[in-house]
Design a protein around this motif. Structure first.
Motif, mmCIF file in Angstrom:
data_model
loop_
_atom_site.group_PDB
_atom_site.id
_atom_site.type_symbol
_atom_site.label_atom_id
_atom_site.label_comp_id
_atom_site.label_asym_id
_atom_site.label_seq_id
_atom_site.Cartn_x
_atom_site.Cartn_y
_atom_site.Cartn_z
ATOM 1 N N TRP A 297 0.838 -1.205 0.000
ATOM 2 C CA TRP A 297 0.000 0.000 0.000
ATOM 3 C C TRP A 297 0.869 1.250 0.000
ATOM 4 C CZ3 TRP A 297 0.065 3.822 3.783
ATOM 5 C CH2 TRP A 297 -0.954 4.787 3.723
ATOM 6 N N ALA A 298 0.410 2.259 -0.686
ATOM 7 C CA ALA A 298 1.116 3.547 -0.675
ATOM 8 C C ALA A 298 0.104 4.634 -1.039
ATOM 9 C CB ALA A 298 2.288 3.548 -1.654
ATOM 10 N N ARG A 299 0.468 5.873 -0.730
ATOM 11 C CA ARG A 299 -0.398 7.015 -1.035
ATOM 12 C C ARG A 299 0.482 8.216 -1.390
ATOM 13 N NH1 ARG A 299 0.148 10.640 2.940
ATOM 14 N NH2 ARG A 299 0.712 9.914 5.042
ATOM 15 N N PRO A 300 -0.088 9.240 -2.025
ATOM 16 C CA PRO A 300 0.685 10.455 -2.300
ATOM 17 C C PRO A 300 1.031 11.184 -0.997
ATOM 18 C CG PRO A 300 -1.273 10.328 -3.681
ATOM 19 C CD PRO A 300 -1.417 9.279 -2.638
ATOM 20 N N LEU A 301 2.110 11.925 -1.017
ATOM 21 C CA LEU A 301 2.506 12.707 0.148
ATOM 22 C C LEU A 301 1.602 13.927 0.294
ATOM 23 C CD1 LEU A 301 5.088 10.936 -0.293
ATOM 24 C CD2 LEU A 301 6.398 12.878 0.567
ATOM 25 N N THR A 302 1.313 14.309 1.508
ATOM 26 C CA THR A 302 0.572 15.544 1.758
ATOM 27 C C THR A 302 1.521 16.736 1.597
ATOM 28 O OG1 THR A 302 1.068 15.551 4.130
ATOM 29 C CG2 THR A 302 -0.876 14.316 3.408
ATOM 30 N N ASP A 303 0.957 17.938 1.554
ATOM 31 C CA ASP A 303 1.799 19.144 1.447
ATOM 32 C C ASP A 303 2.755 19.254 2.629
ATOM 33 O OD1 ASP A 303 0.494 19.746 -0.872
ATOM 34 O OD2 ASP A 303 -0.882 21.196 0.039
ATOM 35 N N ASP A 304 2.266 18.921 3.820
ATOM 36 C CA ASP A 304 3.122 18.995 5.004
ATOM 37 C C ASP A 304 4.269 17.998 4.907
ATOM 38 O OD1 ASP A 304 3.661 19.849 7.872
ATOM 39 O OD2 ASP A 304 3.310 17.702 8.147
ATOM 40 N N GLU A 305 3.983 16.797 4.401
ATOM 41 C CA GLU A 305 5.030 15.778 4.280
ATOM 42 C C GLU A 305 6.051 16.162 3.212
ATOM 43 O OE1 GLU A 305 2.322 11.938 5.676
ATOM 44 O OE2 GLU A 305 2.405 12.553 3.574
ATOM 45 N N CYS A 306 5.585 16.844 2.165
ATOM 46 C CA CYS A 306 6.522 17.288 1.122
ATOM 47 C C CYS A 306 7.501 18.334 1.654
ATOM 48 C CB CYS A 306 5.753 17.858 -0.064
ATOM 49 S SG CYS A 306 4.898 16.612 -1.059
ATOM 50 N N LEU B 118 -4.708 6.560 6.179
ATOM 51 C CA LEU B 118 -4.456 5.233 6.751
ATOM 52 C C LEU B 118 -4.916 4.144 5.786
ATOM 53 C CD1 LEU B 118 -5.624 5.617 10.457
ATOM 54 C CD2 LEU B 118 -3.285 5.153 9.683
ATOM 55 N N PRO B 119 -4.211 3.029 5.723
ATOM 56 C CA PRO B 119 -4.718 1.893 4.949
ATOM 57 C C PRO B 119 -5.787 1.168 5.745
ATOM 58 C CG PRO B 119 -2.678 1.277 6.030
ATOM 59 C CD PRO B 119 -2.899 2.737 6.346
ATOM 60 N N SER B 120 -6.708 0.547 5.052
ATOM 61 C CA SER B 120 -7.666 -0.306 5.738
ATOM 62 C C SER B 120 -6.929 -1.522 6.289
ATOM 63 C CB SER B 120 -8.757 -0.766 4.775
ATOM 64 O OG SER B 120 -9.529 -1.816 5.346
ATOM 65 N N PHE C 22 -8.191 -4.365 6.560
ATOM 66 C CA PHE C 22 -8.899 -5.554 6.115
ATOM 67 C C PHE C 22 -8.508 -6.031 4.718
ATOM 68 C CE2 PHE C 22 -12.027 -3.084 8.804
ATOM 69 C CZ PHE C 22 -11.678 -3.735 9.979
ATOM 70 N N THR C 23 -7.728 -5.238 3.985
ATOM 71 C CA THR C 23 -7.328 -5.637 2.639
ATOM 72 C C THR C 23 -5.832 -5.387 2.442
ATOM 73 O OG1 THR C 23 -7.837 -3.455 1.745
ATOM 74 C CG2 THR C 23 -9.596 -5.107 1.695
ATOM 75 N N PRO C 24 -5.146 -6.231 1.699
ATOM 76 C CA PRO C 24 -3.705 -6.047 1.484
ATOM 77 C C PRO C 24 -3.363 -4.739 0.777
ATOM 78 C CG PRO C 24 -4.383 -8.265 0.879
ATOM 79 C CD PRO C 24 -5.638 -7.486 1.115
ATOM 80 N N LYS C 25 -4.234 -4.282 -0.109
ATOM 81 C CA LYS C 25 -3.985 -3.029 -0.820
ATOM 82 C C LYS C 25 -4.439 -1.807 -0.030
ATOM 83 C CE LYS C 25 -2.144 -4.544 -4.667
ATOM 84 N NZ LYS C 25 -0.759 -4.158 -5.074
ATOM 85 N N GLY C 26 -4.979 -2.043 1.162
ATOM 86 C CA GLY C 26 -5.391 -0.932 2.005
ATOM 87 C C GLY C 26 -6.693 -0.285 1.605
ATOM 88 N N GLU C 27 -7.455 -0.901 0.687
ATOM 89 C CA GLU C 27 -8.727 -0.331 0.245
ATOM 90 C C GLU C 27 -9.837 -0.718 1.222
ATOM 91 O OE1 GLU C 27 -8.892 -2.382 -3.371
ATOM 92 O OE2 GLU C 27 -7.555 -1.031 -4.456
ATOM 93 N N ARG C 28 -10.738 0.181 1.444
ATOM 94 C CA ARG C 28 -11.861 -0.096 2.340
ATOM 95 C C ARG C 28 -12.792 -1.101 1.673
ATOM 96 N NH1 ARG C 28 -15.367 4.547 5.492
ATOM 97 N NH2 ARG C 28 -16.898 3.167 6.519
ATOM 98 N N PRO C 29 -13.177 -2.185 2.375
ATOM 99 C CA PRO C 29 -14.075 -3.172 1.755
ATOM 100 C C PRO C 29 -15.429 -2.545 1.461
ATOM 101 C CG PRO C 29 -13.793 -3.628 4.095
ATOM 102 C CD PRO C 29 -12.817 -2.552 3.745
ATOM 103 N N ASP C 30 -16.099 -3.068 0.419
ATOM 104 C CA ASP C 30 -17.405 -2.501 0.034
ATOM 105 C C ASP C 30 -18.541 -3.492 0.196
ATOM 106 O OD1 ASP C 30 -16.822 -4.267 -1.965
ATOM 107 O OD2 ASP C 30 -16.762 -2.771 -3.575
ATOM 108 N N GLY C 31 -18.309 -4.573 0.923
ATOM 109 C CA GLY C 31 -19.354 -5.564 1.144
ATOM 110 C C GLY C 31 -18.804 -6.764 1.877
ATOM 111 N N PRO C 32 -19.587 -7.836 1.975
ATOM 112 C CA PRO C 32 -19.120 -9.028 2.680
ATOM 113 C C PRO C 32 -17.870 -9.609 2.017
ATOM 114 C CG PRO C 32 -21.485 -9.111 2.317
ATOM 115 C CD PRO C 32 -20.969 -7.954 1.502
ATOM 116 N N ALA C 33 -16.996 -10.136 2.832
ATOM 117 C CA ALA C 33 -15.771 -10.767 2.357
ATOM 118 C C ALA C 33 -15.330 -11.795 3.391
ATOM 119 C CB ALA C 33 -14.676 -9.730 2.118
#
Length: 764
Positions: A439-448, A519-521, A523-534
């Motif tokens: 999982w990864a995300r873009p940096l915020t302005d403060d982090e840059c 934050l990553p979720s 519940f999923t390896p890619k950090g995406e929030r689940p959208d239903g039963p799994a």
């Protein structure tokens, strides 16, 4: 004991000669000193001290070194006098202390063949003497190994190498005290020469077997069948069982390229043989073995070959071969081990064998075999009415029969899924998908605006995830509309999409408001929030409850027969890792600053032990991966036999539970850190987490107060579950890499260690 060197002046003046070789060994071992300890204290090469211990006296020390050694032994002699009943060793004339080093015989070390490295059972680092011995100023600052991390290696003195045939006895004539971790009677006689030997041919054409502890044996065998016979009848190689109901480890022979040529084997496999993974059955050596009534296991004569005769009663007749030039030692895990000289390779494999187990194949195979060795499937029953014992199930083991996994736990291609439509892709509601973070995300302005990206890595993360974990031992049971039980291992179909990370429970009665977008979720390896039963493993669902949210499973496959199957496995690998890191100068009781300093360049202090560390970590990951082994090979097609399914240890549910718990453990620390500091990770890859910081050290963003870490957060240290510094790069580097590939969410944790990114890493 500081008194060991107190009487320096008087003893130097006496110019006392060295005692005979056998007495030197007795005195040194009576106090538990290793040759590493002596060499470090005297500031000489370990091989030189090994030469001094040799009965043949192939090397003699220089005057000052010899005098220092004599002082040490004289003091030990006063502390540990030889028993009156002990036979007096044959006197050996000592040379003049001022004499130069005498030229050695033909077997002396040379540039082409360095002296065998002698290793003994001390778990102290090479820079430290035993706990009761004095230290020289050079090693006075080296911390001692904590007693809780001590893992003993076999301790036996080096024998005289016989002209041909069996080795002489390795036990000294008398011993007042056994070294720490070794039974008073010494190693079992049938295994007194250690678990393995590296077979090589010297410049004079002699076949030599390099064993652990610096022992070298002459090998009289002229053919491979004769070598197997010699190993079983005379070499005294092997390793005692790791548990009561288990089996002793078979002796392991490692064949160098010179040994392969001597015994008629190819130095390298052809392309066809490499794909098949073995020599053809019509190879002359394979035929030799067959004529001598030796058999090969189903995998044939490959890089890890097992040669055996059917067992008679409780007696096993089996020898395992390891052939490095056939890529038996994967460079990803064993580094340059395959290129080491025979003596050094024996040391590396010997340390691994004594602390983990005798290798049974790749690190993955060994990791799986270690589970079974610690929890054998059967044991002997109590005597029946006639006094006979029978084989019965060993409680806490996986048994002898394989069990089917639940359909949701079955990987693609499994026979349970044969009725699914062709090209059907299972979604989260059909397939359990517990994997490590990517999982990864873009940096915020403060982090840059910050200067650096700092990566921290969890030590032995998956081993820590296995510690204390309750896993299923038997077959699963399907339950509809179950009430979730966090103590019951299994797979649960549940909807967790309502779990909101913007407000989570971080204590018994404490809630925290967080920025869920950073934050990553969990519940999923890619950090995406689940959208239903799994489908989720028990630790994942239990974490949703821990965060303060209600869960209502729709369906479950649970295992009512369960236990802490992996505890012994974890303890064995943890102790092996900690003891080897202690040998490299990294200890469990260090301050954060001292730990970071000790980790810097620790692998360069002893590259051979660094190989052992790598192999131990690979044993953890590989062993867990084997629990869900997939078919391999270019010829396999769905529907064909899947050999791994016939093993009781093919258990994808156990692997999923360990990975689930490991990912949850990491997320829990991330949440604690964010709630306390307001800092969020910018990238996570498996067990590596990257944060933006103003400094280059983990101490620049980890919230230590008076040397104490945040409770429940990240803590620097060598123990499994604690973290170390993975690497630091600049924020500018990270932004340039992402701009270069047009990927604002490129996972920088993958490259944080050395900053190297290639086009191949990004599919270009």
């Amino acid at each position: 004991m500081s008194e060991l060197f107190d009487a320096v002046d008087a003893l130097v003046a006496s110019r006392a000669p060295l005692p005979p070789a056998q007495e030197r060994k007795r005195l040194r071992q009576a106090h538990g000193l290793t040759l590493d300890d002596v060499a470090t204290a005297l500031k000489v090469r370990r091989a030189t001290v090994s030469g001094w211990e040799s009965v043949k006296k192939t090397t003699e020390p220089r005057g000052p070194e010899r005098e220092a050694y004599a002082r040490l032994l004289n003091k030990l002699a006063a502390l540990y006098p030889a028993p009156a009943a002990a036979p007096d060793p044959t006197p050996v004339a000592a040379p003049d202390p001022a004499s130069a080093v005498a030229p050695g015989p033909a077997s002396a070390p040379s540039a082409d063949r360095p002296a065998p490295v002698e290793r003994t059972a001390s778990t102290a680092p090479p820079a430290a003497l035993g706990s009761a011995a004095a230290r020289t100023p050079a090693d006075a600052d080296t911390p001692a190994v904590p007693a809780s991390t001590a893992v003993a290696e076999p301790v036996v003195p080096r024998p005289t190498r016989t002209a041909r045939g069996a080795p002489a006895s390795r036990r000294p004539a008398a011993r007042n005290a056994a070294p720490a971790g070794i039974p008073a009677g010494g190693p079992a006689p049938r295994f007194e020469n250690g678990p393995l030997a590296v077979v090589d041919v010297d410049a004079d054409g002699r076949v030599l077997a390099y064993c652990t502890g610096g022992l070298v044996l002459d090998v009289p065998a002229k053919s491979l069948p004769a070598l197997v016979e010699w190993t079983l009848k005379e070499a005294k190689l092997g390793q005692p069982r790791l548990s009561g109901p288990g089996k002793d480890a078979d002796p392991l022979l490692v064949l160098t390229e010179a040994a392969l040529k001597r015994y008629g084997l190819p130095v390298a496999l052809t392309e066809e043989e490499r794909i098949a993974g073995r020599l053809p059955e019509n190879h002359k050596v394979v035929r030799q073995l067959a004529r001598a009534d030796w058999k090969l296991t189903r995998r044939g004569f490959g890089p890890w070959a097992r040669i055996y005769r059917p067992a008679t009663g409780a007696e096993r007749t089996c020898v395992q071969l390891c052939i490095p030039s056939w890529h038996a030692l994967d460079a990803r895990h064993w580094g340059e081990a395959a290129q080491l000289p025979a003596a050094e390779l024996a040391r590396v494999l010997g340390v691994y064998a004594s602390r983990v187990m005798t290798p049974r194949g790749s690190t993955a195979v060994t990791g799986l075999e270690l589970m079974t060795a610690l929890h054998p499937p059967t044991r002997a029953s109590e005597p029946d009415a006639e006094g006979k014992r029978h084989s019965e199930h060993n409680p806490g083991s996986l048994g002898t029969d394989p069990v089917d996994c639940a359909p949701c736990e079955a990987p693609d291609g499994h026979p349970l899924l044969k009725d699914l439509p062709r090209f059907h892709v299972r979604g989260p509601a059909e397939k359990l998908f517990e994997e490590a973070y990517d999982w990864a995300r873009p940096l915020t302005d403060d982090e840059c605006m910050r200067r650096h990206l700092v990566g921290i890595d969890v030590n032995m993360a998956f081993a820590a995830g296995a510690n204390g974990l309750v896993v299923g031992l038997g077959a699963p049971t399907r339950v509809e509309r179950p009430v979730f039980d966090p103590k019951l291992p299994g797979s649960w179909l549940v909807d967790l999409s309502h779990v909101d990370l913007s407000r989570v429970k971080v204590g018994k009665d404490r809630w925290a408001d967080l920025d869920a977008g950073l934050l990553p979720s969990p519940f999923t390896p890619k950090g995406e929030r689940p959208d239903g039963p799994a489908w989720y493993a028990t630790p994942t669902v239990a974490y949703a409850v821990e965060l303060g949210y209600e869960v209502r499973p729709i369906e479950a496959w649970v295992r009512y027969e369960n236990g802490r199957y992996l505890d012994g496995w974890y303890n064995r690998l943890r102790d092996a890792y900690l003891a080897t890191m202690a040998d490299l100068g990294v200890h469990a009781d260090m301050t954060p600053e001292a730990f970071l300093a000790a980790m810097d360049g620790c692998k360069e202090r002893d590259p051979e032990l660094a190989i052992v560390v790598s192999a131990v970590k690979a044993t953890v990951k590989g062993g867990l991966g084997k629990l869900r082994e997939r078919p391999r090979g270019e010829g396999w097609r769905p529907g064909e036999p899947w050999r791994a399914l016939s093993r009781p240890t093919w258990r994808p549910d156990i692997r999923a539970a360990v990975i689930s718990r490991t990912r949850i453990n990491l997320h829990r620390k991330i949440v604690k850190h964010a709630a306390f500091t307001g800092q969020y990770p910018v990238a996570i890859l498996s067990d590596c987490v990257v944060y933006a910081a103003d400094g280059t050290s983990p101490l620049d963003f980890l919230p230590y107060r008076d040397g104490k870490p945040l409770p429940g957060g990240f803590k620097l240290g060598v123990n499994p579950g604690l973290v170390k510094h993975e690497g630091t790069q600049s924020v500018l580097w990270g932004e340039e890499v992402r701009d270069r590939f047009g990927a604002p969410e490129l996972n920088l944790a993958r490259y944080i260690k050395d900053g190297t990114v290639t086009d191949a890493d990004n599919g270009e």
